[in-house]
Design a protein around this motif. Structure first.
Motif, PDB file in Angstrom:
ATOM      1  N   MET A  52       0.845  -1.206   0.000  1.00 47.31           N
ATOM      2  CA  MET A  52       0.000   0.000   0.000  1.00 47.31           C
ATOM      3  C   MET A  52       0.873   1.245   0.000  1.00 47.31           C
ATOM      4  SD  MET A  52      -3.457   0.614   0.836  1.00 47.31           S
ATOM      5  CE  MET A  52      -4.454   1.876   1.592  1.00 47.31           C
ATOM      6  N   ARG A  53       0.563   2.179  -0.909  1.00 49.32           N
ATOM      7  CA  ARG A  53       1.345   3.411  -1.046  1.00 49.32           C
ATOM      8  C   ARG A  53       0.426   4.587  -1.360  1.00 49.32           C
ATOM      9  NH1 ARG A  53       6.306   1.326  -4.920  1.00 49.32           N
ATOM     10  NH2 ARG A  53       6.671  -0.640  -3.836  1.00 49.32           N
ATOM     11  N   GLN A  54       0.901   5.782  -1.016  1.00 45.95           N
ATOM     12  CA  GLN A  54       0.177   7.017  -1.332  1.00 45.95           C
ATOM     13  C   GLN A  54       1.175   8.091  -1.709  1.00 45.95           C
ATOM     14  OE1 GLN A  54      -0.014  10.265   0.398  1.00 45.95           O
ATOM     15  NE2 GLN A  54      -1.430  10.948  -1.187  1.00 45.95           N
ATOM     16  N   THR A  55       0.815   8.884  -2.712  1.00 40.11           N
ATOM     17  CA  THR A  55       1.623  10.025  -3.116  1.00 40.11           C
ATOM     18  C   THR A  55       0.719  11.123  -3.645  1.00 40.11           C
ATOM     19  OG1 THR A  55       3.470  10.799  -4.490  1.00 40.11           O
ATOM     20  CG2 THR A  55       1.997   9.157  -5.473  1.00 40.11           C
ATOM     21  N   ASN A  56       1.194  12.334  -3.552  1.00 40.79           N
ATOM     22  CA  ASN A  56       0.497  13.472  -4.150  1.00 40.79           C
ATOM     23  C   ASN A  56       1.106  13.844  -5.497  1.00 40.79           C
ATOM     24  OD1 ASN A  56      -1.407  13.891  -2.045  1.00 40.79           O
ATOM     25  ND2 ASN A  56       0.215  14.789  -0.815  1.00 40.79           N
ATOM     26  N   HIS A  57       2.010  13.000  -6.015  1.00 37.86           N
ATOM     27  CA  HIS A  57       2.766  13.320  -7.224  1.00 37.86           C
ATOM     28  C   HIS A  57       2.457  12.335  -8.357  1.00 37.86           C
ATOM     29  CE1 HIS A  57       4.944  16.203  -4.811  1.00 37.86           C
ATOM     30  NE2 HIS A  57       4.994  15.267  -3.879  1.00 37.86           N
ATOM     31  N   GLU A  58       2.027  12.858  -9.466  1.00 43.07           N
ATOM     32  CA  GLU A  58       1.627  12.052 -10.619  1.00 43.07           C
ATOM     33  C   GLU A  58       2.748  11.140 -11.112  1.00 43.07           C
ATOM     34  OE1 GLU A  58      -0.540  12.999 -14.872  1.00 43.07           O
ATOM     35  OE2 GLU A  58       0.857  14.472 -14.056  1.00 43.07           O
ATOM     36  N   GLY A  59       3.945  11.681 -11.259  1.00 40.12           N
ATOM     37  CA  GLY A  59       5.066  10.889 -11.771  1.00 40.12           C
ATOM     38  C   GLY A  59       5.396   9.703 -10.882  1.00 40.12           C
ATOM     39  N   MET A  60       5.201   9.848  -9.586  1.00 40.48           N
ATOM     40  CA  MET A  60       5.454   8.734  -8.667  1.00 40.48           C
ATOM     41  C   MET A  60       4.471   7.597  -8.944  1.00 40.48           C
ATOM     42  SD  MET A  60       7.418   7.537  -6.339  1.00 40.48           S
ATOM     43  CE  MET A  60       8.317   8.970  -5.792  1.00 40.48           C
ATOM     44  N   LEU A  61       3.219   7.931  -9.211  1.00 41.18           N
ATOM     45  CA  LEU A  61       2.245   6.889  -9.554  1.00 41.18           C
ATOM     46  C   LEU A  61       2.668   6.158 -10.827  1.00 41.18           C
ATOM     47  CD1 LEU A  61      -1.105   8.753  -8.779  1.00 41.18           C
ATOM     48  CD2 LEU A  61      -0.165   6.796  -7.527  1.00 41.18           C
ATOM     49  N   VAL A  62       3.156   6.897 -11.807  1.00 43.60           N
ATOM     50  CA  VAL A  62       3.644   6.282 -13.042  1.00 43.60           C
ATOM     51  C   VAL A  62       4.804   5.341 -12.726  1.00 43.60           C
ATOM     52  CG1 VAL A  62       4.779   6.733 -15.261  1.00 43.60           C
ATOM     53  CG2 VAL A  62       2.842   8.150 -14.543  1.00 43.60           C
ATOM     54  N   ASP A  63       5.764   5.823 -11.931  1.00 44.12           N
ATOM     55  CA  ASP A  63       6.906   4.979 -11.563  1.00 44.12           C
ATOM     56  C   ASP A  63       6.450   3.706 -10.845  1.00 44.12           C
ATOM     57  OD1 ASP A  63       8.684   6.822 -12.646  1.00 44.12           O
ATOM     58  OD2 ASP A  63       9.217   7.707 -10.707  1.00 44.12           O
ATOM     59  N   TRP A  64       5.491   3.840  -9.942  1.00 42.50           N
ATOM     60  CA  TRP A  64       5.015   2.670  -9.195  1.00 42.50           C
ATOM     61  C   TRP A  64       4.271   1.686 -10.097  1.00 42.50           C
ATOM     62  CZ3 TRP A  64       2.829   5.774  -4.475  1.00 42.50           C
ATOM     63  CH2 TRP A  64       3.885   6.140  -3.631  1.00 42.50           C
ATOM     64  N   LEU A  65       3.553   2.172 -11.090  1.00 48.06           N
ATOM     65  CA  LEU A  65       2.909   1.269 -12.053  1.00 48.06           C
ATOM     66  C   LEU A  65       3.969   0.479 -12.815  1.00 48.06           C
ATOM     67  CD1 LEU A  65       0.072   3.626 -13.297  1.00 48.06           C
ATOM     68  CD2 LEU A  65      -0.274   1.403 -12.197  1.00 48.06           C
ATOM     69  N   HIS A  66       5.024   1.158 -13.252  1.00 46.86           N
ATOM     70  CA  HIS A  66       6.118   0.463 -13.937  1.00 46.86           C
ATOM     71  C   HIS A  66       6.773  -0.562 -13.008  1.00 46.86           C
ATOM     72  CE1 HIS A  66       6.748   4.141 -16.812  1.00 46.86           C
ATOM     73  NE2 HIS A  66       5.578   3.566 -16.969  1.00 46.86           N
ATOM     74  N   GLU A  67       6.965  -0.178 -11.755  1.00 49.16           N
ATOM     75  CA  GLU A  67       7.563  -1.082 -10.768  1.00 49.16           C
ATOM     76  C   GLU A  67       6.691  -2.325 -10.566  1.00 49.16           C
ATOM     77  OE1 GLU A  67       8.113  -1.196  -5.988  1.00 49.16           O
ATOM     78  OE2 GLU A  67       8.687   0.687  -6.946  1.00 49.16           O
ATOM     79  N   ALA A  68       5.390  -2.136 -10.551  1.00 51.53           N
ATOM     80  CA  ALA A  68       4.485  -3.275 -10.373  1.00 51.53           C
ATOM     81  C   ALA A  68       4.723  -4.319 -11.454  1.00 51.53           C
ATOM     82  CB  ALA A  68       3.026  -2.803 -10.378  1.00 51.53           C
TER      83      ALA A  68
END
Length: 149
Positions: A52-68
């Motif tokens: 479980m993760r949370q961020t207020n930054h769009e690019g971090m969500l993109v990075d986490w999708l790639h990481e998944a």
């Protein structure tokens, strides 16, 4: 992609760190930590693990999708918050990975302001679960466990 992993990424976008405080009449009184606890309990029942993760930054969500995808996650539950309605970057990231993504919303965006009716995330997600409050996350996790996605 074969889903040999038992890890489900649960990614949360902007302002979700304020759950429980922010507009409880819309989003409920559960905090993100409350939701994480419910998900961890349910995941154990299914033999799954939650990241479980949370961020207020769009690019971090993109990075986490790639990481998944790089980590061969079983699935991603994504509550992108307001980025749902604005982020072509998230749309492209979801389309770029082989891990199934379930779009999750506490409220039902279709019953709210007109600008919330468009979902770029939903254009690429394998499934959408919305309008059930914190239970939206549990419904999405159950869908992963039952291999609906």
């Amino acid at each position: 992609m074969t889903d040999t992993s038992s890890t489900v990424y649960v990614l949360n976008g902007p302002n979700l760190n304020l759950l429980g405080l922010r507009e409880p009449d819309i989003y409920g009184s559960d905090t993100l930590d409350d939701i994480a606890g419910m998900l961890e309990d349910r995941a154990r029942e299914h033999g799954l693990t939650i990241d479980m993760r949370q961020t207020n930054h769009e690019g971090m969500l993109v990075d986490w999708l790639h990481e998944a995808m790089a980590e061969s996650a079983r699935a991603v539950l994504l509550n992108a918050g307001a980025y749902t309605h604005t982020s072509i970057a998230l749309l492209d990231a979801i389309r770029s990975i082989t891990v199934p993504v379930i779009e999750v919303h506490l409220s039902d965006p279709k019953t709210r302001e007109a600008f919330r009716h468009l979902s770029y995330v939903g254009m690429a997600a394998a499934k959408t679960v919305e309008g059930h409050g914190a239970k939206s996350y549990l419904i999405a996790l159950d869908a992963v466990a039952s291999r609906e996605v």
